[in-house]
Design a protein around this motif. Structure first.
Motif, PDB file in Angstrom:
ATOM      1  N   GLY A   1       0.833  -1.212   0.000  1.00 45.28           N
ATOM      2  CA  GLY A   1       0.000   0.000   0.000  1.00 45.28           C
ATOM      3  C   GLY A   1       0.864   1.258   0.000  1.00 45.28           C
ATOM      4  N   GLN A   2       1.917   1.257   0.818  1.00 48.97           N
ATOM      5  CA  GLN A   2       2.806   2.414   0.895  1.00 48.97           C
ATOM      6  C   GLN A   2       3.511   2.660  -0.444  1.00 48.97           C
ATOM      7  N   VAL A   3       3.935   1.582  -1.076  1.00 44.11           N
ATOM      8  CA  VAL A   3       4.627   1.724  -2.361  1.00 44.11           C
ATOM      9  C   VAL A   3       3.660   2.265  -3.420  1.00 44.11           C
ATOM     10  N   MET A   4       2.427   1.749  -3.386  1.00 43.31           N
ATOM     11  CA  MET A   4       1.430   2.219  -4.349  1.00 43.31           C
ATOM     12  C   MET A   4       1.178   3.712  -4.178  1.00 43.31           C
ATOM     13  N   LYS A   5       1.127   4.123  -2.910  1.00 38.53           N
ATOM     14  CA  LYS A   5       0.887   5.529  -2.612  1.00 38.53           C
ATOM     15  C   LYS A   5       2.039   6.376  -3.165  1.00 38.53           C
ATOM     16  N   ALA A   6       3.247   5.905  -2.892  1.00 39.34           N
ATOM     17  CA  ALA A   6       4.428   6.658  -3.307  1.00 39.34           C
ATOM     18  C   ALA A   6       4.549   6.722  -4.825  1.00 39.34           C
ATOM     19  N   THR A   7       4.058   5.705  -5.524  1.00 38.30           N
ATOM     20  CA  THR A   7       4.209   5.675  -6.990  1.00 38.30           C
ATOM     21  C   THR A   7       2.911   6.061  -7.692  1.00 38.30           C
ATOM     22  N   GLN A   8       1.947   6.522  -6.944  1.00 29.63           N
ATOM     23  CA  GLN A   8       0.630   6.876  -7.477  1.00 29.63           C
ATOM     24  C   GLN A   8       0.018   5.741  -8.297  1.00 29.63           C
ATOM     25  N   GLY A   9       0.180   4.549  -7.739  1.00 30.58           N
ATOM     26  CA  GLY A   9      -0.485   3.389  -8.341  1.00 30.58           C
ATOM     27  C   GLY A   9       0.222   2.798  -9.549  1.00 30.58           C
ATOM     28  N   GLN A  10       1.411   3.327  -9.873  1.00 27.39           N
ATOM     29  CA  GLN A  10       2.072   2.826 -11.085  1.00 27.39           C
ATOM     30  C   GLN A  10       2.867   1.553 -10.873  1.00 27.39           C
ATOM     31  N   ALA A  11       3.141   1.243  -9.606  1.00 27.43           N
ATOM     32  CA  ALA A  11       3.940   0.048  -9.348  1.00 27.43           C
ATOM     33  C   ALA A  11       3.113  -1.200  -9.593  1.00 27.43           C
ATOM     34  N   ASP A  12       3.796  -2.256  -9.996  1.00 23.16           N
ATOM     35  CA  ASP A  12       3.116  -3.536 -10.195  1.00 23.16           C
ATOM     36  C   ASP A  12       3.147  -4.274  -8.862  1.00 23.16           C
ATOM     37  N   GLY A  13       1.979  -4.557  -8.318  1.00 18.64           N
ATOM     38  CA  GLY A  13       1.864  -5.201  -7.007  1.00 18.64           C
ATOM     39  C   GLY A  13       2.718  -6.444  -6.882  1.00 18.64           C
ATOM     40  N   LYS A  14       2.740  -7.226  -7.957  1.00 16.45           N
ATOM     41  CA  LYS A  14       3.498  -8.489  -7.898  1.00 16.45           C
ATOM     42  C   LYS A  14       4.999  -8.223  -7.780  1.00 16.45           C
ATOM     43  N   ALA A  15       5.470  -7.196  -8.530  1.00 14.12           N
ATOM     44  CA  ALA A  15       6.895  -6.857  -8.480  1.00 14.12           C
ATOM     45  C   ALA A  15       7.259  -6.340  -7.092  1.00 14.12           C
ATOM     46  N   VAL A  16       6.352  -5.602  -6.465  1.00 14.08           N
ATOM     47  CA  VAL A  16       6.614  -5.062  -5.125  1.00 14.08           C
ATOM     48  C   VAL A  16       6.771  -6.208  -4.116  1.00 14.08           C
ATOM     49  N   SER A  17       5.808  -7.171  -4.158  1.00 19.61           N
ATOM     50  CA  SER A  17       5.901  -8.301  -3.223  1.00 19.61           C
ATOM     51  C   SER A  17       7.187  -9.069  -3.441  1.00 19.61           C
TER      52      SER A  17
END
Lengths: 101, 481
Positions: free
Chosen positions: B456-472
């Protein structure tokens, strides 16, 4: 013989909402018995190979398809005029006695 | 109420008994005029304003069959894989004010459609015994006594419905759970609408469902006494009524009694059925062929033409899409129900990943998306599976594609949805981890719930551009998992 008895006549009369006297029931039983006896004589004949004559129109070459109507609606009968013939018209509807006694 | 013994979706059982159910469905055909006469067939008009001499049973009138009613009956028969047969109209004799000529014209021994089947979305197949043409009756309103027939003081009759063409579709007793009954009614309704045979509105009475319910010992093949349940005004009440009635039969057998064969009325508010007609009443309709109507022998060329014009049925569409997607028909039922199957097929044929296509068609698209260009849809799915778009971004782009009809690459570029460079993403994730040492400690110790927090924090920081799978993946890598 067909053996059509008075009890059957009375049952039919009841189903058809017809009142019959005892004399009438007896009379009709005899007549119906004769009619059914005649039908039985016809049924006893061997009709193998005879083309069925299920309906006079078919015999006249008027098969079902030619006796069909196009789906074109007309107007309705005039409601008030039709209700004039009803024993008890009520507010655009036919008023009838209660259905179950 | 105790739950049924079995929640097995194929057979409803209770206290050692199982359900056997068949449905009789009456549908009003979507013709312009009545079955045997030319008064308009129209719902909702003022009482007795769509009447003609035939449908009010005036003396000396004669019925003439409506060609379009026959065509619609053939159409539905073919849609249910029935044989279309030569048929005969009979008179069903009874006295009731809704039927002014004192008989109803119906097909009795020889129906126009016989021996078909209907496949439910679950794959369960219900046999169709027959479907026959008949005329509807007038509408009776009971006045006084709270509108109940037994207590009424008089009744009012409207003949607008008298003579409206009906098709009665009779299933075999192949329905084994209340859910299957609901599903059958829903599927039949979808077919009626797709073929234009009826508007099939249960609330307006243009589709009326009666259920024949019986039970028998589990595994037996006998058919026990059945009761016919009427007054089912919705698909929901159909399921409730069947379950109630089946339990009533089971209880009677357990008490050493047996149900009487009778017609029963569903009471929606009370949630129960009760006897509709008194048992003493005589039932002998004295059917005989109507001498005013010739037997109906539809020309084979007519039947062939109707067959050629028939759209593909839902079951065939489910099979076709399931085959293309490499899955089971039940999985794609919702996509077909929403008429998105052509779109999904087009996208799959254009090379898009079938699983993602089905997810979008099931979760992210409304029926109005059917007009979407399948190749554009395929492009979007390819961008998603290729890592250019995250699942969330793909959903947003798809929504805009439906709205504007523009291509997915243009929409993605405009919104700045470009795949983050994996180095950039790693840097963001690392930064977030550093600034949340307590949460990170918990994650490292194996608290998986914290994963959502970091994503959630990464999504916030990237304004939703990050790929959830790549983050995990990056988080697991950092934790050394």
């Amino acid at each position: 013989m067909a053996d059509f008895d008075e009890a059957q006549v009375r049952k039919l009369a009841e189903l058809a909402h017809v009142k019959l006297s005892d004399d009438e029931s007896a009379g009709f039983a005899g007549q119906l018995d004769e009619i059914l006896g005649y039908a039985e004589r016809i049924q006893a004949h061997d009709t193998d190979g005879v083309v069925p004559t299920s309906h006079a129109l078919l015999e006249a070459g008027l098969e079902g398809a030619s006796a069909l109507r196009d789906d074109e609606p007309t107007g309705s009968l005039d409601r008030e005029q039709v209700l004039e013939g009803a024993p008890d018209p009520g507010d655009g509807l036919f008023k009838v006695p209660k259905v179950l006694p | 109420m105790s739950p049924p013994d079995s929640t097995d979706e194929t057979v409803w059982t209770h206290e050692g008994f199982e359900l056997v159910c068949g449905l009789e469905v009456h549908v009003e055909l979507a013709t312009a005029s009545k079955l045997f006469s030319p008064a308009p067939n129209r719902f909702g008009d003022d009482p007795n304003t769509n009447i003609d001499p035939v449908c009010v049973g005036l003396p000396g009138t004669l019925p003439v069959l409506n060609r379009q009613a026959v065509e619609l009956a053939i159409r539905l028969g073919l849609a249910l894989d029935c044989d279309i047969r030569p048929s005969v109209f009979a008179r069903k004799n009874y006295f009731y004010p809704d039927m002014p000529k004192d008989f109803q014209i119906s097909q009795y021994e020889l129906p126009i459609c016989a021996d078909g089947h209907l496949e439910l979305p679950s794959g369960h197949v219900v046999g169709i015994e027959r479907a026959h043409l008949e005329e509807d009756t007038g509408k009776t309103t009971h006045v006084g006594g709270g509108g109940r027939i037994h207590d009424a003081t008089y009744s009012l009759v409207d003949y607008n419905r008298s003579g409206v063409p009906l098709l009665e579709i009779v299933s075999r007793p192949d329905i084994r759970t209340p859910d299957q009954a609901r599903s059958y009614a829903g599927e039949l309704r979808a077919i009626l609408l797709a073929t234009g045979v009826s508007d099939a509105r249960m609330e307006e009475g243009s589709m009326r469902v009666d259920a024949n319910v019986s039970v028998r010992p589990v595994g037996a093949d006998e058919l026990r006494t059945r009761c016919e349940i009427k007054n089912l005004n919705s698909i929901r009440s159909l399921g409730r009524a069947i379950e109630y009635e089946a339990r009533r039969h089971v209880q009677l057998y357990l008490d050493g009694e047996a149900p009487d064969q009778e017609t029963r009325h569903w009471d929606e508010e009370g949630g129960r059925t009760h006897t509709l007609r008194s048992k003493e009443e005589a039932y002998d309709y004295r059917y005989f062929p109507d001498p005013d109507l010739p037997p109906l022998h539809p020309d084979p060329a007519w039947i062939e033409r109707v067959a050629a014009e028939l759209p593909p049925m839902p079951a065939a569409r489910r099979h076709r899409l399931a085959e293309a997607a490499g899955t089971e028909p039940a999985v794609v039922a919702l996509v077909v129900e929403r008429s998105l199957d052509e779109l999904a097929l087009g996208a799959i044929e254009a090379g898009a990943d079938a699983a993602r296509v089905l997810v979008h068609a099931t979760q992210n698209l409304a029926p109005d998306a059917a007009a979407l260009d399948p190749t554009a849809f395929a492009d979007l799915v390819r961008m998603e599976t290729g890592g250019e778009l995250t699942a969330t971004q793909a959903k947003q782009v798809l929504a805009e594609m439906v709205e504007s009809g523009r291509s997915p690459s243009v929409i993605a570029a405009e919104r700045g949805f470009e795949a983050m460079d994996s180095g950039d993403l790693d840097a963001v994730v690392d930064g977030i981890v550093e600034s949340h040492p307590d949460e990170w400690q918990r994650f490292v110790e194996g608290d998986q719930k914290v994963m959502g927090f970091f994503v959630g924090q990464v999504m916030k920081a990237t304004q939703g551009q990050a790929d959830g799978k790549a983050v995990s993946a990056r988080l697991r890598e950092l934790a050394g998992a």
